[in-house]
Design an enzyme around this catalytic site. Structure first.
Site, mmCIF file in Angstrom:
data_model
loop_
_atom_site.group_PDB
_atom_site.id
_atom_site.type_symbol
_atom_site.label_atom_id
_atom_site.label_comp_id
_atom_site.label_asym_id
_atom_site.label_seq_id
_atom_site.Cartn_x
_atom_site.Cartn_y
_atom_site.Cartn_z
ATOM 1 N N ASP A 177 23.764 -5.208 -22.661
ATOM 2 C CA ASP A 177 23.199 -5.363 -23.192
ATOM 3 C C ASP A 177 21.977 -3.289 -23.826
ATOM 4 O O ASP A 177 22.603 -2.658 -23.431
ATOM 5 C CB ASP A 177 22.613 -5.276 -21.728
ATOM 6 C CG ASP A 177 20.296 -5.642 -21.969
ATOM 7 O OD1 ASP A 177 20.425 -6.323 -22.383
ATOM 8 O OD2 ASP A 177 20.104 -4.710 -21.217
ATOM 9 N N ASP B 77 27.528 -10.908 -20.254
ATOM 10 C CA ASP B 77 27.196 -9.505 -20.072
ATOM 11 C C ASP B 77 26.611 -8.428 -19.539
ATOM 12 O O ASP B 77 27.396 -8.702 -18.366
ATOM 13 C CB ASP B 77 25.699 -10.241 -19.743
ATOM 14 C CG ASP B 77 24.471 -10.273 -20.667
ATOM 15 O OD1 ASP B 77 24.030 -8.759 -21.101
ATOM 16 O OD2 ASP B 77 23.962 -11.218 -21.772
ATOM 17 N N GLU C 296 24.489 -4.176 -28.110
ATOM 18 C CA GLU C 296 22.876 -4.524 -28.546
ATOM 19 C C GLU C 296 22.301 -3.582 -29.156
ATOM 20 O O GLU C 296 22.230 -3.171 -27.859
ATOM 21 C CB GLU C 296 22.047 -5.476 -27.736
ATOM 22 C CG GLU C 296 20.322 -5.768 -28.257
ATOM 23 C CD GLU C 296 19.588 -6.437 -26.293
ATOM 24 O OE1 GLU C 296 18.604 -7.211 -26.908
ATOM 25 O OE2 GLU C 296 20.051 -5.959 -25.573
ATOM 26 N N ASN D 181 22.772 -29.062 -9.209
ATOM 27 C CA ASN D 181 22.345 -29.094 -7.677
ATOM 28 C C ASN D 181 20.687 -29.267 -7.433
ATOM 29 O O ASN D 181 20.523 -29.210 -5.968
ATOM 30 C CB ASN D 181 22.954 -27.295 -6.888
ATOM 31 C CG ASN D 181 22.214 -26.010 -6.895
ATOM 32 O OD1 ASN D 181 21.700 -26.438 -8.513
ATOM 33 N ND2 ASN D 181 22.331 -25.027 -6.228
ATOM 34 N N ASP E 189 18.411 -27.703 -8.098
ATOM 35 C CA ASP E 189 16.769 -26.296 -7.058
ATOM 36 C C ASP E 189 16.838 -26.302 -8.541
ATOM 37 O O ASP E 189 15.299 -24.869 -7.821
ATOM 38 C CB ASP E 189 17.792 -25.634 -6.511
ATOM 39 C CG ASP E 189 18.583 -24.432 -7.548
ATOM 40 O OD1 ASP E 189 18.995 -24.965 -9.030
ATOM 41 O OD2 ASP E 189 19.361 -23.391 -7.029
ATOM 42 N N HIS F 199 17.813 -15.245 -26.434
ATOM 43 C CA HIS F 199 16.804 -15.633 -24.932
ATOM 44 C C HIS F 199 15.543 -14.865 -25.116
ATOM 45 O O HIS F 199 14.417 -14.976 -24.370
ATOM 46 C CB HIS F 199 17.189 -15.305 -23.731
ATOM 47 C CG HIS F 199 18.037 -14.056 -23.236
ATOM 48 N ND1 HIS F 199 18.734 -13.717 -24.480
ATOM 49 C CD2 HIS F 199 17.663 -13.349 -22.660
ATOM 50 C CE1 HIS F 199 18.304 -12.105 -23.835
ATOM 51 N NE2 HIS F 199 18.606 -11.700 -23.047
ATOM 52 N N ASP F 200 15.267 -13.384 -25.925
ATOM 53 C CA ASP F 200 14.052 -12.734 -26.202
ATOM 54 C C ASP F 200 13.162 -12.789 -27.306
ATOM 55 O O ASP F 200 12.470 -12.582 -27.501
ATOM 56 C CB ASP F 200 14.649 -11.518 -26.601
ATOM 57 C CG ASP F 200 15.489 -10.712 -24.714
ATOM 58 O OD1 ASP F 200 15.118 -11.306 -24.012
ATOM 59 O OD2 ASP F 200 16.572 -9.913 -25.134
HETATM 60 C C1 NOJ Z 1 17.444 -7.510 -23.631
HETATM 61 C C2 NOJ Z 1 17.897 -8.785 -22.796
HETATM 62 O O1 NOJ Z 1 18.321 -8.830 -23.788
HETATM 63 C C3 NOJ Z 1 16.866 -8.617 -22.601
HETATM 64 O O2 NOJ Z 1 16.559 -9.684 -21.604
HETATM 65 C C4 NOJ Z 1 16.040 -7.376 -21.164
HETATM 66 O O3 NOJ Z 1 14.965 -7.798 -21.030
HETATM 67 C C5 NOJ Z 1 16.331 -5.688 -21.524
HETATM 68 N N1 NOJ Z 1 17.546 -6.085 -22.594
HETATM 69 C C6 NOJ Z 1 16.096 -5.283 -20.633
HETATM 70 O O4 NOJ Z 1 17.383 -5.511 -20.205
#
Ligand code: NOJ
Length: 567
Positions: A209, A101, A268, A26, A28, A340-341
């Site tokens: 998570d 998630d 995780e 969209n 944004d 993503h981390d």
């Molecule tokens: C793990 C997640 O992958 C990360 O992106 C997040 O900042 C921390 N847990 C806290 O939720």
């Protein structure tokens, strides 16, 4: 039947979508669910079986959605529940699954549960979070008066003082992410009920998570202060804490057992040991299907990700080899290079310059032919690279922004030095938008992207790679097809070779009279490989990242997988 259902994920490949950076429908500047729906045929063609969707719930976005203020609604920035229904239907129609998630170590401080908890000391939800008075003898609210010495993962103390009731609450992550108290049975029941609600809506499981942080030693003792650090490390009190196995088994009983269909759960678990992972993933114990462990992504820095060091290939092999062995009989591995981390793997363990395509394919081949379920992080299948951020103003991630502020303001480090230290491993590297086409902003958005698109979108993009037979994208397709088509990839036993070689990654897989030899050159130099069995040189190559087979000698960043019969 039961066994087959349990085992389905051995031949599956999971693809992670980080919605904010995937595709914006969209204009944004922020990716959204309709954007994902528009790419379902792309995912189908890639061949993945499962999509893991990073959080799309209502959130103030202090940590890009990992701070949730309503677990049962979609944030308007990403779309609506109706959009999510359409996404589930679109995936299911194409034979793919969706896992959501699950972020339940903490909520947002804007979640109604926390608002109620914070309202007064005798709120019925007070005990849903970790509230504690100031350290005895200290004046509440002054630095150093926190209930213990723990630091937060996002810099500063892990405690926030709350004026209204004169107590502190625990937050292992940002101060807008208060930790839930899993000792409280009502908290657990509320989480299980929310999970059941999602499964009833058709989702196929969860990525959980920091799930091994949910059980904490309730005495919350001080932790050791390491290497001139400002705070103590509380890890011993919350990593795989005293009741973690009990909680995960209870969750399994309350949510997953008795459900039909092939579901997937992946926990995780930073700091998890291989011994504990074997317990977590033993099907007989009914906890989770697999875990994300962090050992192999901790080898290129010294304790802190802001102190990078060179990876030694022998360390990588020792670590991944130990995990392969440790979960060979009981349990199951997840396999990943990125998420993503983590930074982009081709920049981290490969060569994102002259050998970008070759090394991206080599890394993919090595990972996917291990025993375990592989995860692809969006854009990895294109060989996307780290981003050269020119200044702190270009960064968006709370982790790196807080660290920069603490390092420059509290510790008086020089800004240029801090910027150089954060470059290789910061999380924004993975969060630049997916590069779909060569055009403006890589085709991610028609608006202004929330974080800059990597300027290399002109050369690295999905459209171009779809049309090139030897692209990184098509290499991933072939790898996924191998897992689907060859039982040896999904089921075979694993043996690491050449543990002392600093250049070549080598292993075999064996299954019912067949043997697979997998070799990867982690250098730009040619390597002569001697695994003590010259007959391999004549074996059939099933996949490689050079057009022609070359026996056992490896060219720059070469990957080769050879097969032979052992009968
Ligand atoms: C793990 C997640 O992958 C990360 O992106 C997040 O900042 C921390 N847990 C806290 O939720």
């Amino acid at each position: 039947m039961r066994q087959a259902r349990r085992d389905w994920f051995r031949s599956a490949v999971v693809y992670q979508v980080y919605p904010r950076s995937f595709a914006d429908s969209n204009g944004d500047g922020i990716g959204d669910i309709p954007g994902i729906i528009g790419k379902l045929d792309y995912l189908k063609r890639l061949g993945v079986d499962v999509v893991w969707l990073s959080p799309v719930y209502r959130s103030p976005h202090d940590d890009n959605g990992y701070d949730i203020s309503d677990y049962q609604d979609i944030d308007p920035v990403f779309g609506s529940l109706a959009d999510l229904n359409e996404l589930i239907a679109g995936l299911h129609q194409r034979g793919m699954k969706l896992i959501m998630d699950l972020v339940v170590n903490h909520t947002s401080d804007e979640h109604p549960w926390f608002a109620e908890s914070r309202a007064s000391k005798d709120s019925p939800k007070r005990d849903w979070y970790w509230w504690r008075p100031a350290r005895p003898g200290c004046q509440p609210g002054v630095p150093g008066a926190e209930p213990n010495n723990w630091g937060s993962f996002f810099s500063g103390p892990a405690w926030q003082y709350d004026e209204a009731t004169g107590e502190y609450f625990l937050h292992l992550f940002s101060k807008k992410q208060p930790d839930l108290n899993w000792e409280n049975a009502e908290v657990r029941a509320a989480v299980y009920s929310m999970m059941n609600w999602w499964l009833d809506r058709g989702v196929d499981g969860f990525r959980m998570d920091v799930i091994n942080f949910i059980s904490k030693d309730p005495s919350l003792p001080d932790g050791p202060v390491r290497g001139g650090g400002l705070y103590g490390d509380g890890a011993a009190s919350f990593i795989s804490g005293p009741r973690i196995h009990e909680y995960l088994h209870e969750m399994h009983e309350q949510v997953f057992s008795g459900r039909d269909g092939a579901l997937l759960t992946v926990g995780e678990m930073p700091g998890v040991t291989v011994e504990d992972a074997a317990l977590f993933t033993d099907p007989e114990r009914a906890e989770v299907d697999m875990v994300f462990q962090f050992e192999h992504v901790g080898l290129d820095h010294d304790g802190s990700k802001w102190k990078p060091k060179r990876l030694r290939l022998t360390d990588l092999k020792a670590s991944l080899g130990r995990w392969q062995d440790g979960l060979a009989e009981r349990g199951w591995n997840s396999l990943y290079w990125g998420n993503h981390d983590q930074p982009r793997v081709v920049s981290r363990f490969g060569d994102d310059g002259a050998y970008r395509e070759t090394s991206a394919k080599m890394l993919a081949g090595i990972l996917h032919l291990h025993r375990g379920t592989p995860y692809i992080y969006q854009g990895e299948e294109l060989g996307m690279t780290n981003m050269a951020f020119a200044s702190i103003a270009e960064h968006r991630d709370i982790e790196v922004l807080n660290h920069y502020r603490e390092a420059t303001e509290t510790l008086n480090e020089a800004p240029a030095v801090v910027l150089a230290a954060i470059a290789p491993l910061n999380r924004d590297n993975a969060r630049t938008p997916v590069q779909w086409v060569a055009g403006p902003d890589g085709g991610f958005t028609t608006g202004t992207p929330w974080i800059a698109v990597n300027p290399n979108a002109a050369e690295i993009n999905a459209e171009e790679q779809a049309g090139q037979d030897d692209s990184v994208l098509n290499f991933y397709r072939r790898l996924i097809a191998l897992r689907h088509g060859m039982p040896i990839v999904a089921q075979g036993d694993f043996t690491m070779l050449l543990p002392d070689d600093e250049s070549v990654y080598a292993f075999t897989r064996t299954y019912e009279g067949t043997e697979l030899l997998v070799l990867g050159n982690f250098t730009p130099r040619e390597q002569t490989v001697d695994i003590g069995d010259p007959l391999w040189a004549g074996a059939e190559r099933i996949l490689g990242n050079y057009p022609d087979a070359h026996g056992l000698d490896l060219r720059a960043w070469e990957f080769t997988a050879l097969i032979r019969s052992t009968n």
